[in-house]
Design an enzyme around this catalytic site. Structure first.
Site, PDB file in Angstrom:
ATOM      1  N   TYR A 135       6.953   9.203  -4.379  1.00 54.08           N
ATOM      2  CA  TYR A 135       5.664   8.590  -4.049  1.00 54.08           C
ATOM      3  C   TYR A 135       5.281   7.625  -5.168  1.00 54.08           C
ATOM      4  O   TYR A 135       4.955   8.045  -6.271  1.00 54.08           O
ATOM      5  CB  TYR A 135       4.614   9.692  -3.877  1.00 54.08           C
ATOM      6  CG  TYR A 135       3.222   9.242  -3.476  1.00 54.08           C
ATOM      7  CD1 TYR A 135       2.960   7.976  -2.955  1.00 54.08           C
ATOM      8  CD2 TYR A 135       2.155  10.119  -3.610  1.00 54.08           C
ATOM      9  CE1 TYR A 135       1.683   7.601  -2.593  1.00 54.08           C
ATOM     10  CE2 TYR A 135       0.865   9.755  -3.236  1.00 54.08           C
ATOM     11  CZ  TYR A 135       0.632   8.504  -2.735  1.00 54.08           C
ATOM     12  OH  TYR A 135      -0.633   8.126  -2.374  1.00 54.08           O
ATOM     13  N   LYS A 164       7.811   6.720  -0.556  1.00 54.42           N
ATOM     14  CA  LYS A 164       6.541   6.250  -0.018  1.00 54.42           C
ATOM     15  C   LYS A 164       6.085   5.132  -0.940  1.00 54.42           C
ATOM     16  O   LYS A 164       5.629   5.379  -2.057  1.00 54.42           O
ATOM     17  CB  LYS A 164       5.504   7.377   0.038  1.00 54.42           C
ATOM     18  CG  LYS A 164       4.141   6.918   0.553  1.00 54.42           C
ATOM     19  CD  LYS A 164       3.101   8.034   0.505  1.00 54.42           C
ATOM     20  CE  LYS A 164       1.752   7.527   0.990  1.00 54.42           C
ATOM     21  NZ  LYS A 164       0.684   8.564   0.890  1.00 54.42           N
TER      22      LYS A 164
END
Length: 294
Positions: A135, A164
């Site tokens: 992330y 992400k």
């Protein structure tokens, strides 16, 4: 169910008025998202106020939601922190809950350099067999992982299977998609950049907007992947006001407010998050009315 689809909803966490987690409400929400366009559920991320939850609370949510919808969609548990040892320990506990994969954030506050970022994710990848999604969200962490480091990790650890990408950097998403294997998943971390990231090789979106326009987000992505670029662009344009409007103030205040307006079991916030101001609530109400959501 380890199938990486188009839309993974980064779900809110409902709380009771006394501040405790509403586990039953969370299961109901997860089931709602599955019925409304979600191919996956992310639990206890930024939108889920994971930073103010205990490990025990998160683990119970992982177990309860995995049991409820894990046979239908991918379930992802957020285990990341700025402490590598704590992240490793949490990942090992999360393995036992039934989640399909783990989200691990770039360490915040510490602001490690690229060697430190590599070592952090390498330590987590060595400690668990679960698939890991990196992330990258510099606006939250104060630091970032460079695309070259993501590519290196993807090549060195087969269980690091995606990112992400919430840096707003389309070039970074392009490099990662170009230099990783075809089964590496590049997810947009910004709803409004979903279509641009798809155009450079992305997989889909880990979404906030899908709380209220899940079917539309999934339809847009399916249209793009089917080659109907005109339809995808038209849908992006139509719902852009929603994709950006839900970030009119700090997430998750707007989206949780929208969910309340729709009668979903959202509940209150945990400090330091607070209720939307009357002005923000009025803006969100009009935004949903204009988009024919409310």
């Amino acid at each position: 169910m380890l199938t990486f689809g188009n839309v993974i909803t980064a779900m809110i966490t409902p709380f009771h008025d006394d501040g405790s987690v509403n586990y039953e409400g969370a299961v109901d929400l997860a089931k709602h998202y599955v019925r409304h366009g979600s191919d996956g559920i992310l639990i206890a991320g930024t939108t889920g106020e994971g930073a103010t939850m205990t490990v025990a609370e998160k683990l119970r949510l992982f177990r309860d939601i995995s049991a409820a919808v894990g046979d239908e969609v991918l379930v992802m548990g957020n285990v990341g922190s700025n402490d590598t040892a704590a992240t490793v320990a949490f990942a090992k506990e999360a393995e036992k809950t039934g989640v399909d994969c783990l989200l691990v954030i770039v360490p915040y506050y510490n602001k490690p350099n690229q060697d430190g970022c590599y070592a952090h994710f390498a330590a987590v990848a060595k400690a668990t067999d679960k698939p890991i999604i990196i992330y990258n969200v510099p606006g939250r962490t104060g630091g970032k992982i460079l695309p070259e480091t993501v590519v290196r990790l993807a090549h060195d650890f087969p269980n690091i299977i995606g990112v992400k990408e919430a840096s707003g950097d389309l070039d970074a998403a392009t490099i990662i998609a170009r230099d990783t294997a075809d089964n590496f998943n590049v997810y947009s971390g910004d709803d409004s950049l979903t279509l641009p990231i798809l155009s450079v090789g992305g997989t889909g979106v880990i979404s906030v907007a899908s709380h209220i326009i899940g079917p539309q987000m999934n339809e847009m992505i399916r249209a793009y992947k089917a080659g109907d670029i005109g339809k995808a662009a038209a849908m992006h344009q139509k719902y852009l006001a929603v994709m950006t409007g839900i970030f009119c103030t700090v997430n998750p205040t707007p989206i949780k407010t929208c969910c309340r307006m729709l009668g979903l079991p959202a509940g209150p916030f945990r400090l330091p998050m607070v209720d939307a101001s009357p002005e923000v609530a009025s803006f969100l109400k009009k935004m949903m009315e204009d988009a024919e959501i409310l």
